[in-house]
Write a protein that holds these residues in place. Structure first.
Motif, PDB file in Angstrom:
ATOM      1  N   ARG A  97       0.775  -1.151  -0.160  1.00  0.00           N
ATOM      2  CA  ARG A  97       0.023  -0.021   0.020  1.00  0.00           C
ATOM      3  C   ARG A  97       0.779   1.447  -0.088  1.00  0.00           C
ATOM      4  NH1 ARG A  97       0.355   3.816   2.702  1.00  0.00           N
ATOM      5  NH2 ARG A  97      -0.020   2.731   4.813  1.00  0.00           N
ATOM      6  N   SER A  98       1.799   1.171   0.777  1.00  0.00           N
ATOM      7  CA  SER A  98       3.031   2.290   0.661  1.00  0.00           C
ATOM      8  C   SER A  98       3.375   2.593  -0.722  1.00  0.00           C
ATOM      9  CB  SER A  98       4.278   2.029   1.662  1.00  0.00           C
ATOM     10  OG  SER A  98       4.082   2.718   2.923  1.00  0.00           O
ATOM     11  N   SER A 101       0.712   4.460  -2.369  1.00  0.00           N
ATOM     12  CA  SER A 101       0.271   5.710  -1.827  1.00  0.00           C
ATOM     13  C   SER A 101       1.003   6.744  -2.287  1.00  0.00           C
ATOM     14  CB  SER A 101       0.600   5.527  -0.089  1.00  0.00           C
ATOM     15  OG  SER A 101      -0.453   5.030   0.383  1.00  0.00           O
ATOM     16  N   LEU A 138      10.334  14.808   1.569  1.00  0.00           N
ATOM     17  CA  LEU A 138       9.936  15.847   2.160  1.00  0.00           C
ATOM     18  C   LEU A 138      10.711  15.941   3.515  1.00  0.00           C
ATOM     19  CD1 LEU A 138       8.110  18.201   2.746  1.00  0.00           C
ATOM     20  CD2 LEU A 138       6.330  16.646   3.899  1.00  0.00           C
ATOM     21  N   THR A 139      10.768  14.626   4.086  1.00  0.00           N
ATOM     22  CA  THR A 139      11.500  14.551   5.369  1.00  0.00           C
ATOM     23  C   THR A 139      12.998  14.593   5.211  1.00  0.00           C
ATOM     24  OG1 THR A 139       9.702  12.897   5.924  1.00  0.00           O
ATOM     25  CG2 THR A 139      11.784  12.894   7.432  1.00  0.00           C
ATOM     26  N   SER A 145       8.575  15.725  11.684  1.00  0.00           N
ATOM     27  CA  SER A 145       7.364  16.452  12.246  1.00  0.00           C
ATOM     28  C   SER A 145       7.169  17.856  11.754  1.00  0.00           C
ATOM     29  CB  SER A 145       6.990  16.261  13.520  1.00  0.00           C
ATOM     30  OG  SER A 145       7.186  14.785  14.058  1.00  0.00           O
ATOM     31  N   THR A 171      10.295   6.706   0.812  1.00  0.00           N
ATOM     32  CA  THR A 171       9.684   5.235   0.326  1.00  0.00           C
ATOM     33  C   THR A 171      10.048   5.446  -1.246  1.00  0.00           C
ATOM     34  OG1 THR A 171       8.129   5.261   1.948  1.00  0.00           O
ATOM     35  CG2 THR A 171       7.704   3.940   0.020  1.00  0.00           C
ATOM     36  N   LEU A 244       1.917  19.656   2.001  1.00  0.00           N
ATOM     37  CA  LEU A 244       0.988  18.968   3.056  1.00  0.00           C
ATOM     38  C   LEU A 244      -0.507  18.783   2.230  1.00  0.00           C
ATOM     39  CD1 LEU A 244       1.349  21.577   6.005  1.00  0.00           C
ATOM     40  CD2 LEU A 244       2.203  19.492   5.741  1.00  0.00           C
ATOM     41  N   ALA A 250      -2.764  11.176   0.737  1.00  0.00           N
ATOM     42  CA  ALA A 250      -1.985   9.927   1.132  1.00  0.00           C
ATOM     43  C   ALA A 250      -2.484   9.417   2.423  1.00  0.00           C
ATOM     44  CB  ALA A 250      -0.429   9.869   1.048  1.00  0.00           C
ATOM     45  N   GLY A 372       2.651  11.784   9.464  1.00  0.00           N
ATOM     46  CA  GLY A 372       2.500  12.566  10.607  1.00  0.00           C
ATOM     47  C   GLY A 372       2.136  11.351  11.701  1.00  0.00           C
ATOM     48  N   ARG A 383      -5.727  21.818  17.533  1.00  0.00           N
ATOM     49  CA  ARG A 383      -5.575  23.189  17.098  1.00  0.00           C
ATOM     50  C   ARG A 383      -6.939  23.753  16.372  1.00  0.00           C
ATOM     51  NH1 ARG A 383      -0.942  24.778  12.829  1.00  0.00           N
ATOM     52  NH2 ARG A 383      -1.967  23.265  11.760  1.00  0.00           N
TER      53      ARG A 383
HETATM   54  P1  TGC Z   1       0.785  25.555   9.317  1.00  0.00           P
HETATM   55  O1  TGC Z   1       0.835  26.733   9.461  1.00  0.00           O
HETATM   56  O2  TGC Z   1      -0.068  24.470  10.185  1.00  0.00           O
HETATM   57  O3  TGC Z   1       0.701  25.060   7.736  1.00  0.00           O
HETATM   58  C1  TGC Z   1       1.113  25.804   6.612  1.00  0.00           C
HETATM   59  C2  TGC Z   1       0.292  25.926   5.531  1.00  0.00           C
HETATM   60  O4  TGC Z   1      -0.399  24.621   5.068  1.00  0.00           O
HETATM   61  C3  TGC Z   1      -1.701  24.446   5.232  1.00  0.00           C
HETATM   62  N1  TGC Z   1      -1.973  23.083   5.625  1.00  0.00           N
HETATM   63  C4  TGC Z   1      -2.502  22.241   4.863  1.00  0.00           C
HETATM   64  N2  TGC Z   1      -2.707  21.988   3.821  1.00  0.00           N
HETATM   65  C5  TGC Z   1      -3.279  20.943   3.097  1.00  0.00           C
HETATM   66  N3  TGC Z   1      -3.399  19.759   3.901  1.00  0.00           N
HETATM   67  C6  TGC Z   1      -2.881  19.768   5.134  1.00  0.00           C
HETATM   68  N4  TGC Z   1      -2.730  18.577   5.603  1.00  0.00           N
HETATM   69  C7  TGC Z   1      -2.454  20.994   5.648  1.00  0.00           C
HETATM   70  N5  TGC Z   1      -1.827  21.098   7.088  1.00  0.00           N
HETATM   71  C8  TGC Z   1      -1.667  22.503   6.953  1.00  0.00           C
HETATM   72  C9  TGC Z   1      -1.971  25.619   6.528  1.00  0.00           C
HETATM   73  O5  TGC Z   1      -3.453  25.906   6.158  1.00  0.00           O
HETATM   74  C10 TGC Z   1      -1.135  26.513   6.001  1.00  0.00           C
HETATM   75  O6  TGC Z   1      -1.611  27.394   4.771  1.00  0.00           O
HETATM   76  P2  TGC Z   1      -1.453  28.695   4.773  1.00  0.00           P
HETATM   77  O7  TGC Z   1      -2.118  29.247   3.243  1.00  0.00           O
HETATM   78  O8  TGC Z   1      -1.923  29.591   6.203  1.00  0.00           O
HETATM   79  O9  TGC Z   1       0.018  29.197   4.773  1.00  0.00           O
HETATM   80  O10 TGC Z   1       2.362  24.649   9.336  1.00  0.00           O
HETATM   81  P3  TGC Z   1       3.271  24.283  10.540  1.00  0.00           P
HETATM   82  O11 TGC Z   1       4.736  24.641  10.071  1.00  0.00           O
HETATM   83  O12 TGC Z   1       2.740  24.751  11.574  1.00  0.00           O
HETATM   84  O13 TGC Z   1       3.216  22.686  10.607  1.00  0.00           O
HETATM   85  C11 TGC Z   1       1.884  22.031  10.610  1.00  0.00           C
HETATM   86  C12 TGC Z   1       2.216  20.528  10.848  1.00  0.00           C
HETATM   87  C13 TGC Z   1       3.102  20.096  11.896  1.00  0.00           C
HETATM   88  C14 TGC Z   1       0.850  19.994  10.999  1.00  0.00           C
HETATM   89  C15 TGC Z   1       2.731  19.914   9.506  1.00  0.00           C
HETATM   90  O14 TGC Z   1       4.226  20.301   9.178  1.00  0.00           O
HETATM   91  C16 TGC Z   1       2.847  18.315   9.492  1.00  0.00           C
HETATM   92  O15 TGC Z   1       1.859  17.764   8.989  1.00  0.00           O
HETATM   93  N6  TGC Z   1       3.858  17.490   9.866  1.00  0.00           N
HETATM   94  C17 TGC Z   1       4.126  16.304   9.680  1.00  0.00           C
HETATM   95  C18 TGC Z   1       4.688  16.114   8.576  1.00  0.00           C
HETATM   96  C19 TGC Z   1       4.295  14.583   7.737  1.00  0.00           C
HETATM   97  O16 TGC Z   1       3.508  14.174   7.952  1.00  0.00           O
HETATM   98  N7  TGC Z   1       5.264  14.264   7.107  1.00  0.00           N
HETATM   99  C20 TGC Z   1       5.287  13.021   5.854  1.00  0.00           C
HETATM  100  C21 TGC Z   1       6.105  12.976   5.146  1.00  0.00           C
HETATM  101  S1  TGC Z   1       5.697  11.824   3.638  1.00  0.00           S
HETATM  102  C22 TGC Z   1       5.576  10.492   4.318  1.00  0.00           C
HETATM  103  O17 TGC Z   1       5.621  10.233   5.639  1.00  0.00           O
HETATM  104  C23 TGC Z   1       5.062   9.255   3.346  1.00  0.00           C
HETATM  105  S2  TGC Z   1       5.113   7.797   3.879  1.00  0.00           S
HETATM  106  C24 TGC Z   1       4.856   6.813   2.693  1.00  0.00           C
HETATM  107  C25 TGC Z   1       3.451   6.342   2.611  1.00  0.00           C
HETATM  108  O18 TGC Z   1       2.424   7.258   2.484  1.00  0.00           O
HETATM  109  O19 TGC Z   1       3.150   5.209   2.593  1.00  0.00           O
END
Ligand code: TGC
Ligand code: FAD
Length: 391
Positions: A97-98, A101, A138-139, A145, A171, A244, A250, A372, A383
């Motif tokens: 699935r990964s 995705s 991205l990471t 995070s 991945t 994001l 995904a 995440g 939030r």
């Molecule tokens: P923050 O101020 O919250 O957000 C910045 C801008 O982004 C918008 N936004 C989103 N838009 C769409 N979808 C989302 N889920 C969104 N989350 C936020 C937000 O509205 C804002 O827009 P604007 O216009 O106001 O600028 O940013 P922050 O720096 O405070 O960070 C928020 C946080 C911590 C939630 C975010 O950075 C986060 O989600 N961190 C987790 C990182 C993560 O999930 N990484 C995954 C990497 S890829 C992966 O793992 C692939 S695995 C393989 C597989 O899928 O199988």
């Protein structure tokens, strides 16, 4: 799987609300996984290999970019159908699935949502077929995070961009033809770039030390002053919201995928406990074992309800990302608990890859963390509910 177990899997009669097309898609992928993946999954997982020979067939089955327009190789399927595909792939293994995705929800979606028309025409149909494989960087070693703290840069040159940095835990990294790399420009704005992985200065190192997601290719990417043409930039990408936005796609698939892993554990437990004899009777005929099985079922139904409603919100265009966070967070955690109970009910056999629960359990530790972590999604929802940013 017996018909009896099938009806147990639909304990709440949710199939009634699926369209014939959605059921057909689910059954097609289920059959494929049953035939081509499940018999070998334990061995592939133990060997740490991804079944690259299945990529073409998966493309043919339409699991890459299924919701996209036909002109880009998609099937214009519903979001729910996409989710059900992810469910059935993860029934086989989270690594399978990964792969899908990342190909669909991350790499293809990045091009579809933020790319130029020329980029869409050039990449998407071939990616839908599985002829071009993508990854999503991205990471970084010091930014997981909190991706806003990334260090990778993309500096404008006379002919394009020079990208420099390291991405970790990527991945498909070693099998990808293109990498979607997120990097900061001269002004600190995060933008996405399509980087061919045969570019001079680009290298990938597979991470072989994983005790989870072993049937998945995970890599560290090194970009040493990689020069790309100006056409590499995803022109509509701007700011952290762009990557994001891909994650939302995904994470949606993960909410469904976790259901698949849990269903496979439930199936394994029902078969095992009815034939495993202890104290002169099947262990399924004991009250404490039944209590554990009912606990699994209860969690599975909650997961199915969350996933299905998420699909309906997606299909009606009302889906908001905090809703996706809730489903990703809770379904990953519930699936982990279901897999842990299943492992326990299989006794000593439960730790062997001859049975699926331990493999699912180990994989789900990653599912709980990537896209995440549990805590990140808790704070996204917190939030939303309180209006206070507690990151
Ligand atoms: P923050 O101020 O919250 O957000 C910045 C801008 O982004 C918008 N936004 C989103 N838009 C769409 N979808 C989302 N889920 C969104 N989350 C936020 C937000 O509205 C804002 O827009 P604007 O216009 O106001 O600028 O940013 P922050 O720096 O405070 O960070 C928020 C946080 C911590 C939630 C975010 O950075 C986060 O989600 N961190 C987790 C990182 C993560 O999930 N990484 C995954 C990497 S890829 C992966 O793992 C692939 S695995 C393989 C597989 O899928 O199988
Ligand atoms: P950290 O951010 O260092 O977090 C460590 C711990 O601290 C976690 O428990 C976290 O929840 C907690 N924490 C952090 N901040 C807070 C806070 N403010 N409050 C409370 N707790 C907090 N990334 C990609 O870009 N592309 C991929 O294809 C990809 N594939 C992956 C495949 C695998 C097998 C794995 C394991 C990871 C993959 N990732 C990918 C990376 C994944 O998204 C990150 O591992 C994840 O986002 C967590 O980042 P981190 O590992 O740096 O942990």
């Amino acid at each position: 799987m017996t018909e009896f177990n099938r009806s147990i899997e639909d304990f709440y009669g949710l199939d009634e609300s699926l369209s014939p097309e959605e059921i057909q898609v689910r059954e097609t992928i289920r059959h494929f996984v049953e035939q081509e993946v499940r018999p070998h999954a334990g061995a592939w997982w133990q060997a740490g290999t991804f079944p690259t020979h299945l990529i073409g067939a998966l493309g043919h089955l339409g699991v890459f970019g299924p919701t996209m327009p036909e002109e880009y190789g998609g099937a214009e399927a519903s979001g729910t159908a996409y989710g059900l595909m992810m469910q059935e792939l993860e029934r086989g293994d989270s690594g399978l699935r990964s792969f899908a995705s990342v190909q669909s929800g991350l790499a293809m979606y990045a091009i579809y949502r933020y790319g130029s028309e020329a980029q869409k025409q050039r990449y998407l149909p071939k990616m839908a077929q599985g002829d071009i494989i993508g990854c999503f960087g991205l990471t970084e070693p010091d930014a997981g995070s909190d991706p806003a703290s990334m260090r990778t840069t993309a500096i404008r040159t006379s002919s394009g961009y020079r990208i420099h940095g390291t991405k970790r835990w990527i991945t498909n990294g070693n099998i990808a033809h293109i990498a979607i790399i997120w990097a900061k420009d001269e002004t600190g704005v995060i933008r996405g770039y399509i980087v061919p992985t045969d570019s001079p200065g680009f290298s990938a190192r597979a991470i072989h030390t994983k005790a989870s997601m072993r049937m998945s290719v995970t890599s560290e990417l090194y970009l040493d002053q990689v020069e790309v043409a100006k056409e590499a930039l995803l022109p509509q990408s701007r700011g952290l919201g762009s990557p994001l936005g891909c994650l939302t796609q995904a994470r949606f698939g993960i909410a469904f995928g976790a259901v698949g892993a849990a269903l496979d554990c439930l199936d394994e437990v029902l078969a095992y406990t009815k034939t495993r004899i202890a104290f002169g009777r099947p262990i399924a005929a004991t009250q404490l074992v039944q209590e554990r099985i009912v606990d699994m079922m209860s969690r599975v139904v909650s997961m199915q309800l969350r996933a299905l409603q998420l699909g309906r919100l997606y299909d009606s265009g009302r889906l908001r990302y905090p809703q996706v966070s809730l489903a990703k967070r809770d379904n990953a955690r519930e699936a982990l608990e279901v897999a842990r109970i299943a492992r326990e009910l299989l006794g000593g056999n439960g730790i062997s890859v001859d049975y699926s629960p331990m493999r699912h359990l180990a994989n789900l530790e990653t599912v709980d963390t990537y896209e995440g972590t549990y805590e990140v999604h808790t704070l996204i929802i917190g939030r939303e509910l309180t209006g206070e940013n507690a990151f």
